[in-house]
Scaffold this motif. Structure first.
Motif, short mmCIF file in Angstrom:
data_model
loop_
_atom_site.label_atom_id
_atom_site.label_comp_id
_atom_site.label_asym_id
_atom_site.label_seq_id
_atom_site.Cartn_x
_atom_site.Cartn_y
_atom_site.Cartn_z
N PRO A 1 20.71 -5.48 -38.76
CA PRO A 1 21.87 -6.15 -38.31
C PRO A 1 21.07 -7.40 -37.28
CG PRO A 1 21.76 -3.66 -37.93
CD PRO A 1 20.55 -4.05 -39.02
N TYR A 2 21.37 -8.51 -37.00
CA TYR A 2 21.05 -9.64 -36.90
C TYR A 2 21.87 -9.89 -35.20
CZ TYR A 2 19.46 -14.79 -37.19
OH TYR A 2 18.28 -15.86 -37.18
N LEU A 3 21.19 -10.61 -34.29
CA LEU A 3 22.16 -11.31 -32.86
C LEU A 3 21.47 -12.60 -33.15
CD1 LEU A 3 19.84 -9.26 -29.95
CD2 LEU A 3 21.98 -8.95 -31.13
N GLY A 4 22.35 -12.97 -33.54
CA GLY A 4 22.71 -14.81 -33.55
C GLY A 4 23.26 -15.45 -33.28
N ASN A 5 22.81 -16.74 -32.42
CA ASN A 5 23.82 -17.57 -31.68
C ASN A 5 24.79 -16.91 -30.87
OD1 ASN A 5 25.11 -20.15 -31.14
ND2 ASN A 5 27.03 -19.92 -33.25
N LEU A 6 23.47 -16.71 -29.51
CA LEU A 6 24.04 -15.73 -28.37
C LEU A 6 23.81 -16.56 -26.96
CD1 LEU A 6 23.25 -12.34 -29.31
CD2 LEU A 6 25.18 -13.23 -29.09
N GLU A 7 24.36 -17.11 -25.95
CA GLU A 7 24.09 -17.61 -25.49
C GLU A 7 24.07 -16.79 -24.37
OE1 GLU A 7 26.26 -20.66 -22.18
OE2 GLU A 7 27.15 -19.66 -23.68
N LEU A 8 22.42 -16.83 -23.94
CA LEU A 8 21.74 -15.67 -22.98
C LEU A 8 21.60 -16.35 -22.07
CD1 LEU A 8 20.46 -13.27 -26.00
CD2 LEU A 8 21.89 -12.79 -24.45
N ARG A 9 21.58 -16.45 -20.87
CA ARG A 9 21.60 -17.25 -19.60
C ARG A 9 20.04 -16.72 -19.46
NH1 ARG A 9 27.21 -18.31 -16.77
NH2 ARG A 9 28.04 -18.66 -18.48
N GLU A 10 19.44 -15.55 -19.14
CA GLU A 10 18.46 -14.80 -19.18
C GLU A 10 17.24 -15.32 -19.43
OE1 GLU A 10 22.11 -12.96 -17.71
OE2 GLU A 10 21.47 -13.13 -19.75
N LEU A 11 17.11 -14.84 -20.72
CA LEU A 11 16.24 -15.68 -21.77
C LEU A 11 16.17 -17.54 -21.42
CD1 LEU A 11 16.78 -13.70 -24.66
CD2 LEU A 11 15.36 -13.92 -22.59
N VAL B 1 26.65 -7.17 -38.54
CA VAL B 1 26.62 -5.72 -38.63
C VAL B 1 26.77 -6.16 -40.00
CG1 VAL B 1 25.75 -4.74 -36.72
CG2 VAL B 1 28.13 -4.95 -37.69
N GLY B 2 26.65 -5.37 -41.44
CA GLY B 2 27.24 -5.00 -42.55
C GLY B 2 26.66 -5.83 -42.80
N ASP B 3 27.31 -6.75 -44.44
CA ASP B 3 27.58 -7.89 -45.35
C ASP B 3 27.96 -8.96 -44.26
OD1 ASP B 3 27.05 -9.29 -47.22
OD2 ASP B 3 28.61 -8.88 -48.42
N TYR B 4 26.97 -9.35 -43.21
CA TYR B 4 27.13 -10.86 -42.55
C TYR B 4 26.70 -12.43 -43.19
CZ TYR B 4 22.69 -10.50 -41.41
OH TYR B 4 20.86 -9.76 -40.77
N ILE B 5 26.53 -12.27 -44.95
CA ILE B 5 25.78 -13.23 -45.31
C ILE B 5 26.94 -13.45 -46.09
CG2 ILE B 5 24.14 -14.30 -47.35
CD1 ILE B 5 22.29 -12.36 -45.86
N ASN B 6 27.64 -12.79 -46.91
CA ASN B 6 28.64 -13.44 -47.80
C ASN B 6 30.21 -13.42 -46.83
OD1 ASN B 6 28.00 -13.12 -50.49
ND2 ASN B 6 27.89 -11.22 -50.18
N THR B 7 30.19 -12.88 -45.68
CA THR B 7 31.61 -13.27 -44.46
C THR B 7 31.27 -14.27 -43.68
OG1 THR B 7 30.60 -11.48 -43.40
CG2 THR B 7 32.49 -10.90 -45.26
N ALA B 8 30.21 -14.81 -44.01
CA ALA B 8 29.22 -15.57 -42.52
C ALA B 8 30.44 -16.71 -41.62
CB ALA B 8 27.97 -16.89 -43.09
N PHE B 9 31.02 -17.28 -42.36
CA PHE B 9 32.01 -17.86 -42.30
C PHE B 9 33.22 -17.80 -41.50
CE2 PHE B 9 28.26 -20.06 -44.26
CZ PHE B 9 27.99 -20.73 -42.97
N ALA B 10 33.71 -16.36 -41.68
CA ALA B 10 35.02 -16.36 -41.33
C ALA B 10 35.53 -15.43 -40.49
CB ALA B 10 34.86 -14.99 -43.04
N PRO B 11 36.72 -16.03 -40.00
CA PRO B 11 36.54 -15.64 -37.98
C PRO B 11 36.75 -14.41 -37.95
CG PRO B 11 38.81 -16.42 -39.38
CD PRO B 11 38.17 -16.91 -40.57
#
Length: 305
Positions: free
Chosen positions: A162-172, A127-137
């Motif tokens: 908002p974006y759902l990214g890099n999620l380990e969804l075993r059900e899918l 959420v928010g500005d996840y581009i400019n903070t993409a690689f911040a912990p």
């Protein structure tokens, strides 16, 4: 969004929420502690991948990349079995395999079936500005149910959804049929979001297969040795981000990017992209999209055995 199918009335409680793993704590470490922790992680990463060191692996990938021909476009090929894939991948260039996922059960899903069958799944949204903070912990994330995320997207009117990214969804993943392209593969990761969601330019030093399930995405790529033109910043030893945006190039701020051999493709449903280790890439959704990928956890194929 895709229209509902006949199973859209299924009960969302069919897949109850699985707890999300805790987010990594951002600890205040001394320079000595931070250096020791980084060195230990790189040693473990190298052992997993069967290489002498991650730094040496990165250098070898860049040297191999410098000997490759300039990529004018990303070729589209038919479906591949493992032997043919590995032979082609050893050349060190990206390519797209068509028809690889058209028969996966996951490809029949729609937004309506996500809501009905998987709405209770726990997800973590960018959420928010996840581009400019993409690689911040400590970038902004919000935990919620998948159903809440889909509702949030419908209400959102901002420039960066908002974006759902890099999620380990075993059900899918139970609805996927992954080819056995690599000797060691990491768990599948899922990416869900509307048009306008973006994963900014970066490179991973692992081989990658990226599958478009439905919707379409534009992907820009550039070879590893052109990092000299892309102002890279290290997030960790196998992940480097770039502040340059190929979709909105600011060549006054990043003049060296004029020399980067960036090419793009639009991924369509059922297609699978092979992205060799070290290749920079930026991914932007052109429509509501479901994608998934897997990273190899072995020696990159371009380096041979």
């Amino acid at each position: 969004m895709k229209q509902a199918t006949s199973d859209s009335s299924a009960d969302a409680s069919q897949h109850p929420a699985r707890p999300l793993p805790p987010r990594p704590a951002v600890a205040a470490l001394s320079p000595e502690e931070a250096a020791a922790r980084k060195q230990d992680k790189e040693r473990r990463d190298a052992q997993v991948r069967g290489v002498a060191s991650i730094a040496a692996m990165r250098a070898a990938i860049r040297q191999a990349s410098a000997r490759l021909p300039v990529l004018a476009d990303i070729p589209r090929l038919g479906p591949m079995k493992t032997a043919a894939f590995r032979q082609r991948a050893a050349a060190g260039l990206p390519f797209i395999m068509t028809g690889m996922a058209t028969r996966w059960p996951l490809s029949t899903l729609t937004v309506a079936t996500l809501r009905a069958r998987f709405g209770a799944l726990a997800v973590r949204a960018r959420v928010g500005d996840y581009i400019n903070t993409a690689f911040a912990p400590d970038r902004a994330m919000q935990d919620m149910r998948l159903l809440d995320y889909l509702d949030l997207v419908e209400r959102d009117s901002g420039d960066l959804p908002p974006y759902l990214g890099n999620l380990e969804l075993r059900e899918l993943n139970a609805l996927c049929h992954w080819p056995n392209f690599f000797d060691k593969m990491g768990p599948p990761r899922f990416w869900i979001g509307p048009a306008g969601t973006v994963t900014p330019l970066h490179c991973d030093y692992d081989d990658n297969v990226f599958t478009q399930i439905w919707g379409s995405k534009r992907i820009w790529v550039a070879p590893p040795h052109h990092d000299q033109y892309l102002y890279p910043r290290e997030a960790n030893a196998i992940l480097f981000g770039s502040p340059f945006d190929p979709d909105h190039p600011d060549l006054e701020r990043f003049p060296l990017a004029r020399q980067a051999a960036l090419v793009d493709c639009v991924m369509q449903p059922g297609e699978m992209l092979y992205l060799p280790a070290g290749w920079y890439h930026q991914v932007s959704s052109l429509s509501f999209s479901l994608s998934c990928n897997r990273w190899a956890r072995a020696r990159p194929l371009v380096l041979g055995t």
